[in-house]
Scaffold this motif. Sequence first.
Motif, short mmCIF file in Angstrom:
data_model
loop_
_atom_site.label_atom_id
_atom_site.label_comp_id
_atom_site.label_asym_id
_atom_site.label_seq_id
_atom_site.Cartn_x
_atom_site.Cartn_y
_atom_site.Cartn_z
N PRO A 1 1.81 -1.09 -1.47
CA PRO A 1 2.36 -2.39 -1.03
C PRO A 1 1.95 -3.55 -1.92
CG PRO A 1 1.44 -1.18 0.84
CD PRO A 1 1.00 -0.47 -0.40
N LEU A 2 0.88 -3.39 -2.72
CA LEU A 2 0.49 -4.43 -3.68
C LEU A 2 1.31 -4.31 -4.96
CD1 LEU A 2 -3.39 -4.18 -3.27
CD2 LEU A 2 -1.81 -5.69 -2.05
N HIS A 3 1.67 -3.08 -5.31
CA HIS A 3 2.50 -2.81 -6.49
C HIS A 3 3.94 -3.24 -6.24
CE1 HIS A 3 4.50 -0.23 -9.56
NE2 HIS A 3 5.28 0.15 -8.57
N GLN A 4 4.42 -3.06 -5.00
CA GLN A 4 5.81 -3.39 -4.65
C GLN A 4 5.84 -4.07 -3.29
OE1 GLN A 4 8.99 -0.48 -5.39
NE2 GLN A 4 9.67 -0.79 -3.29
N LEU A 5 6.37 -5.26 -3.24
CA LEU A 5 6.40 -6.04 -2.02
C LEU A 5 7.67 -5.74 -1.21
CD1 LEU A 5 5.20 -9.46 -3.51
CD2 LEU A 5 3.83 -7.49 -2.79
N ASP A 6 7.75 -6.30 0.01
CA ASP A 6 8.92 -6.17 0.88
C ASP A 6 9.32 -4.71 1.11
OD1 ASP A 6 9.23 -8.95 1.21
OD2 ASP A 6 10.31 -9.10 -0.69
N SER A 7 8.33 -3.86 1.28
CA SER A 7 8.57 -2.43 1.50
C SER A 7 7.56 -1.91 2.52
CB SER A 7 8.43 -1.64 0.19
OG SER A 7 9.23 -2.19 -0.83
N THR A 8 7.97 -0.84 3.21
CA THR A 8 7.06 -0.14 4.11
C THR A 8 6.61 1.15 3.45
OG1 THR A 8 7.98 -1.04 6.16
CG2 THR A 8 6.88 1.08 6.31
N ILE A 9 5.31 1.33 3.33
CA ILE A 9 4.73 2.55 2.76
C ILE A 9 3.59 2.98 3.67
CG2 ILE A 9 3.61 3.62 0.78
CD1 ILE A 9 5.32 0.34 0.22
N ARG A 10 3.63 4.18 4.16
CA ARG A 10 2.55 4.64 5.03
C ARG A 10 2.34 6.14 4.86
NH1 ARG A 10 6.54 2.91 9.35
NH2 ARG A 10 7.92 4.69 9.51
N LEU A 11 1.14 6.57 5.23
CA LEU A 11 0.78 7.99 5.21
C LEU A 11 0.47 8.39 6.64
CD1 LEU A 11 0.50 10.15 3.00
CD2 LEU A 11 -1.96 9.68 3.00
N VAL A 12 1.30 9.24 7.20
CA VAL A 12 1.19 9.64 8.60
C VAL A 12 0.51 11.01 8.67
CG1 VAL A 12 2.45 10.08 10.74
CG2 VAL A 12 3.29 8.35 9.13
N ASP A 13 -0.56 11.10 9.47
CA ASP A 13 -1.30 12.34 9.64
C ASP A 13 -0.60 13.20 10.69
OD1 ASP A 13 -3.15 14.39 10.11
OD2 ASP A 13 -4.86 13.07 9.78
N LEU A 14 -0.07 14.36 10.27
CA LEU A 14 0.65 15.27 11.18
C LEU A 14 -0.19 16.48 11.56
CD1 LEU A 14 4.17 15.26 9.45
CD2 LEU A 14 3.36 13.79 11.31
#
Length: 355
Positions: free
Chosen positions: A121-134
């Motif tokens: 999110p610091l490299h690219q703004l206005d985006s959702t980035i997440r890591l979901v633990d499954l």
Amino acid sequence: MAETGAVSSFAPTPPGKPHTGVLAAAASGLTAFIEKQGGDPDRVLGRSGIDPETLSQPTLSIALPNYCHVLEEAARQSGCDNFGLYYGQQFKPKALGLLGYIGLCSPTLEQALINFTRAFPLHQLDSTIRLVDLGDCYRFDYQIRHGAILARRQDAELTMGMVANLIRHVHGSKWAPQAVHFEHPRPEQWQEHGRLFDAPIHFEQPCNSMVIPKRDLQRDMADHDPLLLKVMQDSLLQLSLAGRGEQQSLVDATRGQVRQMLLGGEPPLEHVAEQLGLAPWSLQRRLRDEGVGFSQIVDEVRKEMATHYLKQPQLPISQLAFLLGYSEISAFSRAFRRWFGLSPSQWRQQSERHS
């Protein structure tokens, strides 16, 4: 990703501007790759409003609509419909600059993925980035949230390739995720996606995602460097802080939320306001101050998306009503005639004759 269209709608990003979009490292080697695919780099960059000098300096910022547009324009102008897919498959972590080195300098592959996700999110703004633990897997989710960007397929396929290559840096080119999901409809040459990712590919999903088994992440990173990792993280943070004063407008943010919710039906005002952290009445008032109503935004987003989808010949017109949040095909057909005075099939035929 913005629609291909008039050049004047994409103003060039001046070199030295604070980081308000995506770092130019995300376009490393772009001009050479456009040329390799048979395109004209100068024409593609010019139509997208990107100064070629910006691409030579990886920590400069490219406006996100311009970045997404240049990938779509490259695909169109080169005739390579899978441009983003192929560009992403050859995109090595080091080419991503600060973000790539944050992954490479991490202690383990699992921590590399975690650090990469946190820094994205610091490299690219206005985006959702997440890591979901499954449980036995992680799911890496990625989605652009900028309301001015409609066409963004090439960017999504590029980004999934970048993530895969971070893991392939350790495991080699034969590594495959458990599954890959894309939010856009299935493209004409969709078999290539399965071949290159060597995994089940699902289209028309709520988010762009990659499912990664945790057992594949239990390896050390050969280039682990705790000091350099800290330097890279601090540098990326400082670049991001320099651009926080400029954010997308409320109208664009509302458009982005509307577009993302359409697969679930017509977006209720209350749900959109909640996602934007506002009360419904406050959202209505602030949109009125901008000279636009919420229902007008929904209608305009549907209109733009309808023409975008109709330009994709592999998409049956019968699917468009669902993609645009209509419960019945007849409701979509009535709306389309109101917009253009034509049926969707007539509009597609007319567009094909003029392309």
